[in-house]
Design a protein around this motif. Structure first.
Motif, PDB file in Angstrom:
ATOM      1  N   UNK A  70     -93.580 -16.232  67.694  1.00 13.99           N
ATOM      2  CA  UNK A  70     -92.602 -17.003  67.970  1.00 13.99           C
ATOM      3  C   UNK A  70     -92.820 -16.909  69.758  1.00 13.99           C
ATOM      4  N   UNK A  71     -92.404 -17.314  70.244  1.00 12.64           N
ATOM      5  CA  UNK A  71     -91.737 -17.300  71.485  1.00 12.64           C
ATOM      6  C   UNK A  71     -90.249 -17.363  72.106  1.00 12.64           C
ATOM      7  N   UNK A  72     -89.392 -17.056  72.180  1.00 10.00           N
ATOM      8  CA  UNK A  72     -88.240 -16.062  72.291  1.00 10.00           C
ATOM      9  C   UNK A  72     -87.993 -17.586  73.530  1.00 10.00           C
ATOM     10  N   UNK A  73     -86.534 -18.631  73.024  1.00  8.05           N
ATOM     11  CA  UNK A  73     -86.577 -19.584  73.924  1.00  8.05           C
ATOM     12  C   UNK A  73     -84.719 -19.227  73.882  1.00  8.05           C
ATOM     13  N   UNK A  74     -83.763 -18.306  73.409  1.00 13.16           N
ATOM     14  CA  UNK A  74     -83.098 -18.642  73.530  1.00 13.16           C
ATOM     15  C   UNK A  74     -82.415 -18.327  75.100  1.00 13.16           C
ATOM     16  N   UNK A  75     -82.589 -18.261  75.728  1.00 17.67           N
ATOM     17  CA  UNK A  75     -82.086 -18.018  76.926  1.00 17.67           C
ATOM     18  C   UNK A  75     -81.679 -19.094  77.850  1.00 17.67           C
ATOM     19  N   UNK A  76     -83.066 -20.217  77.315  1.00 18.72           N
ATOM     20  CA  UNK A  76     -82.893 -21.725  77.625  1.00 18.72           C
ATOM     21  C   UNK A  76     -82.076 -22.306  77.792  1.00 18.72           C
ATOM     22  N   UNK A  77     -81.388 -22.782  78.960  1.00 19.18           N
ATOM     23  CA  UNK A  77     -80.324 -24.233  78.451  1.00 19.18           C
ATOM     24  C   UNK A  77     -80.635 -25.315  78.169  1.00 19.18           C
ATOM     25  N   UNK A  78     -80.286 -25.749  77.298  1.00 19.71           N
ATOM     26  CA  UNK A  78     -80.245 -27.426  77.075  1.00 19.71           C
ATOM     27  C   UNK A  78     -81.579 -28.606  78.012  1.00 19.71           C
ATOM     28  N   UNK A  79     -82.572 -28.592  77.399  1.00 17.39           N
ATOM     29  CA  UNK A  79     -83.343 -29.579  79.434  1.00 17.39           C
ATOM     30  C   UNK A  79     -85.327 -29.779  78.269  1.00 17.39           C
ATOM     31  N   UNK A  80     -85.258 -30.255  79.166  1.00 16.24           N
ATOM     32  CA  UNK A  80     -86.423 -30.414  79.649  1.00 16.24           C
ATOM     33  C   UNK A  80     -87.829 -29.539  80.117  1.00 16.24           C
ATOM     34  N   UNK A  81     -88.420 -28.607  79.314  1.00 12.71           N
ATOM     35  CA  UNK A  81     -88.973 -28.071  80.276  1.00 12.71           C
ATOM     36  C   UNK A  81     -90.337 -27.962  79.625  1.00 12.71           C
ATOM     37  N   UNK A  82     -91.488 -27.313  80.286  1.00 12.97           N
ATOM     38  CA  UNK A  82     -93.068 -27.384  80.551  1.00 12.97           C
ATOM     39  C   UNK A  82     -93.681 -25.800  80.169  1.00 12.97           C
ATOM     40  N   UNK A  83     -94.574 -26.542  79.055  1.00 13.59           N
ATOM     41  CA  UNK A  83     -94.831 -24.694  78.957  1.00 13.59           C
ATOM     42  C   UNK A  83     -96.711 -24.966  78.745  1.00 13.59           C
ATOM     43  N   UNK A  84     -97.127 -23.944  80.016  1.00 11.20           N
ATOM     44  CA  UNK A  84     -98.453 -24.211  80.244  1.00 11.20           C
ATOM     45  C   UNK A  84     -99.082 -22.909  79.060  1.00 11.20           C
ATOM     46  N   UNK A  85    -100.069 -23.027  78.694  1.00 13.45           N
ATOM     47  CA  UNK A  85    -100.547 -22.597  77.588  1.00 13.45           C
ATOM     48  C   UNK A  85    -102.118 -22.652  78.141  1.00 13.45           C
ATOM     49  N   UNK A  86    -102.453 -20.575  78.494  1.00 19.82           N
ATOM     50  CA  UNK A  86    -104.143 -20.882  78.439  1.00 19.82           C
ATOM     51  C   UNK A  86    -104.655 -20.483  77.428  1.00 19.82           C
ATOM     52  N   UNK A  87    -105.771 -21.721  76.947  1.00 20.17           N
ATOM     53  CA  UNK A  87    -106.541 -21.459  75.095  1.00 20.17           C
ATOM     54  C   UNK A  87    -108.078 -21.363  75.850  1.00 20.17           C
ATOM     55  N   UNK A  88    -108.110 -19.640  74.953  1.00 23.09           N
ATOM     56  CA  UNK A  88    -109.851 -19.946  75.556  1.00 23.09           C
ATOM     57  C   UNK A  88    -110.235 -19.725  76.898  1.00 23.09           C
ATOM     58  N   UNK A  89    -109.654 -20.069  77.882  1.00 22.67           N
ATOM     59  CA  UNK A  89    -109.252 -20.064  79.446  1.00 22.67           C
ATOM     60  C   UNK A  89    -109.227 -21.054  79.612  1.00 22.67           C
ATOM     61  N   UNK A  90    -109.181 -21.898  79.056  1.00 24.56           N
ATOM     62  CA  UNK A  90    -108.130 -23.156  79.420  1.00 24.56           C
ATOM     63  C   UNK A  90    -107.141 -23.367  79.199  1.00 24.56           C
ATOM     64  N   UNK A  91    -106.362 -24.317  80.490  1.00 26.10           N
ATOM     65  CA  UNK A  91    -105.096 -24.115  80.510  1.00 26.10           C
ATOM     66  C   UNK A  91    -104.873 -26.142  80.783  1.00 26.10           C
ATOM     67  N   UNK A  92    -103.873 -26.049  79.605  1.00 28.16           N
ATOM     68  CA  UNK A  92    -103.057 -27.363  79.828  1.00 28.16           C
ATOM     69  C   UNK A  92    -101.127 -27.301  79.826  1.00 28.16           C
ATOM     70  N   UNK A  93    -100.641 -28.407  79.824  1.00 34.32           N
ATOM     71  CA  UNK A  93     -99.370 -28.127  79.722  1.00 34.32           C
ATOM     72  C   UNK A  93     -98.625 -29.279  78.624  1.00 34.32           C
ATOM     73  N   UNK A  94     -97.846 -28.337  78.244  1.00 31.47           N
ATOM     74  CA  UNK A  94     -97.172 -29.545  76.806  1.00 31.47           C
ATOM     75  C   UNK A  94     -94.823 -29.372  77.541  1.00 31.47           C
ATOM     76  N   UNK A  95     -95.848 -30.980  77.104  1.00 32.33           N
ATOM     77  CA  UNK A  95     -93.848 -30.759  77.537  1.00 32.33           C
ATOM     78  C   UNK A  95     -92.741 -30.284  76.147  1.00 32.33           C
ATOM     79  N   UNK A  96     -91.426 -29.651  76.455  1.00 29.77           N
ATOM     80  CA  UNK A  96     -90.767 -30.225  74.693  1.00 29.77           C
ATOM     81  C   UNK A  96     -89.832 -30.168  75.380  1.00 29.77           C
ATOM     82  N   UNK A  97     -88.317 -29.764  74.275  1.00 29.60           N
ATOM     83  CA  UNK A  97     -87.189 -29.718  74.917  1.00 29.60           C
ATOM     84  C   UNK A  97     -86.041 -29.263  74.066  1.00 29.60           C
ATOM     85  N   UNK A  98     -85.234 -27.921  75.283  1.00 27.24           N
ATOM     86  CA  UNK A  98     -84.539 -27.176  74.261  1.00 27.24           C
ATOM     87  C   UNK A  98     -83.534 -28.483  73.739  1.00 27.24           C
ATOM     88  N   UNK A  99     -83.041 -27.474  72.090  1.00 25.97           N
ATOM     89  CA  UNK A  99     -81.526 -28.330  72.175  1.00 25.97           C
ATOM     90  C   UNK A  99     -80.612 -27.793  72.028  1.00 25.97           C
TER      91      UNK A  99
END
Length: 465
Positions: free
Chosen positions: A436-465
Motif C-alpha cells: 500500500x501507498x501511505x496517503x495519511x498526510x494528504x488532506x481531503x480532495x482530488x489527486x492524480x496518481x502518475x503510475x509507471x508500469x513496465x516503462x509505460x506511464x499513465x494517470x489515474x484520478x483518486x479522491x482522498x476522503x
C-alpha cells in the motif's frame, strides 16, 4: 483508436466532489429561497465604479464594474424588468471600452489559482451583435457570443491575484466608443476543484493542414514575436481548427510566420523566419513549438513536408518529441518528415495538446537567423498497440475514495508512482511499490496518481476522503 490514459472518463464522474456554492442570485427585491442578496427596485442605477451596496443592493456580493486605464467611466448598470426569470435583471450599458471591463465581487479571502464555475443567462442588443455579441466569462480572453435572446452560458476561470471573482466584458483594445448593452440574470457561482471538464476540440481524424484555405492569403502574417510588436502567437481561425498557437521555450526565440507561395503541394505553405535566442545561463538555444487544439488523449502520427534555406542548413531541425537527439536536420529541398507524438491531460488545467514540431538546434552557442517552410501537415490517430491499451485497462486504484492506504492493482511491474495535486504540484514519489501507498498526510480532495508500469506511464484520478 481506443483512447488510453483517460483521466476524466464517465467512470470518474460519480466520484467527483459535489460543488460548493459561492453565490447565487437573480437580482430580485425579495430573493427566492436559498438565494442571496436583496436588490432594490427596477430603475435603480449606478455608474461603473460606484459600489453596489446601498445603491443597487442592501448587502451585495458584487462590488462594481471596473474599467482599467480609462478616463471616462460612463459605463452604467441598471436594474430592469426585462429578466430571464422573475421580475428583475441587471442591464449593463457599455459606452466606452478601453481595457479591462469586468464585474467584480467584493474582496474575499480567495486563493489565487482556485477554479470557479459560473453559470448565467445573458443577452445583448443589435449593437452588441454587430460588435461580436461577446460577454467575456471568467477568463479575460475567453469570450462567448451573445444574441438578442436570453441564453444560458457556462464559463470556468481561476481566481486572480486580486482575490476577486470577475465576469469580463469585451475589450476593444482602443479608446473607441462602443455603445452596446448586455442583460445578465440568474447567476450561479460555485467552486470547481477539478477545473474545467476536458473536452477535445478535434475528434475527427486524420486531420490535415495544407494552408490552401481562403483564411490563408499569401503575404499575410499568421503569428509573430519580436521586440517591436510583442507576441501575437494565436493561430488564425480555420475550419476545422487544428492548431492553437506557437510556443517559444522560455520566451527566447523571435519569429515571423507568414503565408508563402513556395509550397510543397498546391499554392501556399507556412514560412517561418526564426531568430534563435540563447539561454544566458546554459548558453544554448531554446526550442520553438507549434501546438494543436485539444485532442483526445493518446498517440498520434504526424507527417509533414519541410525545408530550410542556405542559412538554416545544419541548424534548422524538426521533431515530434522533446528529445533533441530524435530531431532531423532539414535540407534546402522539401522532404517528408514523420514521427509519433503523445497527448496526455495536463492536470493543472485539463488541456490535452499535441506538440507538432520543434524547430531549433539546442546545441547552438551563437544567435542564428534562418527560414523554414512547412506544408502538408497530416495528423493520424492510432499508433498505440492493442497490448498497450490492454495494459492501461488492467491498472486500477482501490479503494476510491481512499482512506490512509492506496493500492494499485496491476499484473505488471510498478516502476514508480507520483502523487500530484490538481494544480500540478508533486506531493509524493514512491520508487519501490511493494504494497500500500501511505496517503495519511494528504488532506481531503482530488489527486492524480502518475503510475509507471513496465516503462509505460499513465494517470489515474483518486479522491482522498
Amino acid at each position: 483508436m481506443r483512447k488510453i490514459f483517460t483521466m476524466l472518463g464517465l467512470g470518474l464522474c460519480t466520484l467527483s466532489m459535489s460543488a460548493q456554492l459561492i453565490w447565487e442570485g437573480s437580482f430580485e427585491q425579495t430573493p427566492p429561497a436559498g438565494q442571496q442578496d436583496a436588490f432594490l427596485a427596477v430603475g435603480t442605477s449606478v455608474v461603473s465604479r460606484v459600489a453596489w451596496e446601498g445603491k443597487m443592493a442592501t448587502d451585495s456580493y458584487w462590488n462594481n464594474l471596473w474599467v482599467d486605464k480609462n478616463t471616462e467611466y460612463n459605463n452604467k448598470m441598471t436594474i430592469v424588468s426585462d429578466a430571464h426569470s422573475g421580475s428583475q435583471a441587471i442591464l449593463f450599458e457599455i459606452s466606452h471600452v478601453d481595457k479591462g471591463n469586468r464585474l467584480r465581487s467584493t474582496v474575499k479571502d480567495y486563493t489565487a489559482g482556485d477554479w470557479v464555475k459560473a453559470t448565467f443567462w445573458a443577452k445583448t442588443d443589435a449593437a452588441g451583435v454587430a460588435k461580436g455579441g461577446k460577454l467575456i466569462g471568467l477568463f479575460e480572453n475567453y469570450s462567448q457570443e451573445l444574441t438578442t435572446e436570453y441564453q444560458e452560458f457556462v464559463s470556468y476561470g481561476q481566481i486572480g491575484g486580486s482575490g476577486r471573482i470577475e465576469l469580463w466584458f469585451p475589450d476593444a483594445g482602443t479608446s473607441e466608443v462602443d455603445n452596446y448593452k448586455v442583460w445578465l440574470d440568474d447567476v450561479s457561482l460555485e467552486w470547481a476543484p477539478s477545473g474545467p471538464p476536458y473536452m477535445p476540440d478535434l475528434e475527427n481524424f486524420p486531420c490535415t493542414e495544407d494552408f490552401e484555405s481562403n483564411v490563408y492569403v499569401i503575404g499575410n502574417e499568421i503569428a509573430k514575436q519580436n521586440a517591436t510588436d510583442g507576441e501575437l502567437d494565436s493561430w488564425p481561425v480555420t475550419t476545422p481548427q487544428v492548431f492553437d498557437r506557437f510556443w517559444r521555450g522560455n520566451n527566447t526565440t523571435e519569429y515571423l510566420a507568414t503565408v508563402d507561395g513556395d509550397a510543397y503541394d498546391g499554392s501556399k505553405a507556412m514560412k517561418l523566419a526564426i531568430e534563435t535566442k540563447l539561454d544566458a545561463t546554459a548558453g544554448t538555444a531554446y526550442d520553438f513549438r507549434l501546438r494543436t487544439v485539444n485532442l483526445p488523449e493518446g498517440d498520434y502520427k504526424i507527417t509533414l513536408y519541410a525545408k530550410t534555406d542556405a542559412a538554416g542548413e545544419g541548424i534548422a531541425k524538426i521533431g515530434f518529441t522533446s528529445e533533441a537527439d530524435s530531431w532531423e536536420t532539414l535540407t534546402t529541398e522539401y522532404k517528408e518528415y514523420s514521427g509519433v507524438g503523445n497527448v496526455t491531460i495536463n492536470p493543472s488545467n485539463n488541456t490535452g495538446r499535441l506538440i507538432v514540431f520543434y524547430t531549433s538546434d539546442p546545441t547552438l552557442t551563437v544567435t542564428q537567423s534562418y527560414n523554414m517552410w512547412i506544408d502538408g501537415i497530416k495528423i493520424e490517430e492510432g499508433t498505440a498497440t492493442a497490448i498497450e491499451d490492454k495494459k492501461a485497462e488492467q491498472v486500477s486504484l482501490y479503494p476510491n475514495p481512499v482512506g490512509n492506504e492506496l493500492f494499485i492493482n496491476t499484473a505488471g511491474r510498478i516502476d514508480q508512482v507520483e502523487l500530484y495535486s490538481l494544480s500540478g504540484q508533486c506531493l509524493k514519489v514512491v520508487n519501490e511499490v511493494s504494497g500500500a501507498i501511505n496517503t495519511n498526510e494528504l488532506p481531503q480532495g482530488i489527486y492524480i496518481a502518475s503510475i509507471t508500469v513496465d516503462g509505460q506511464t499513465l494517470q489515474k484520478k483518486f479522491i482522498k476522503k
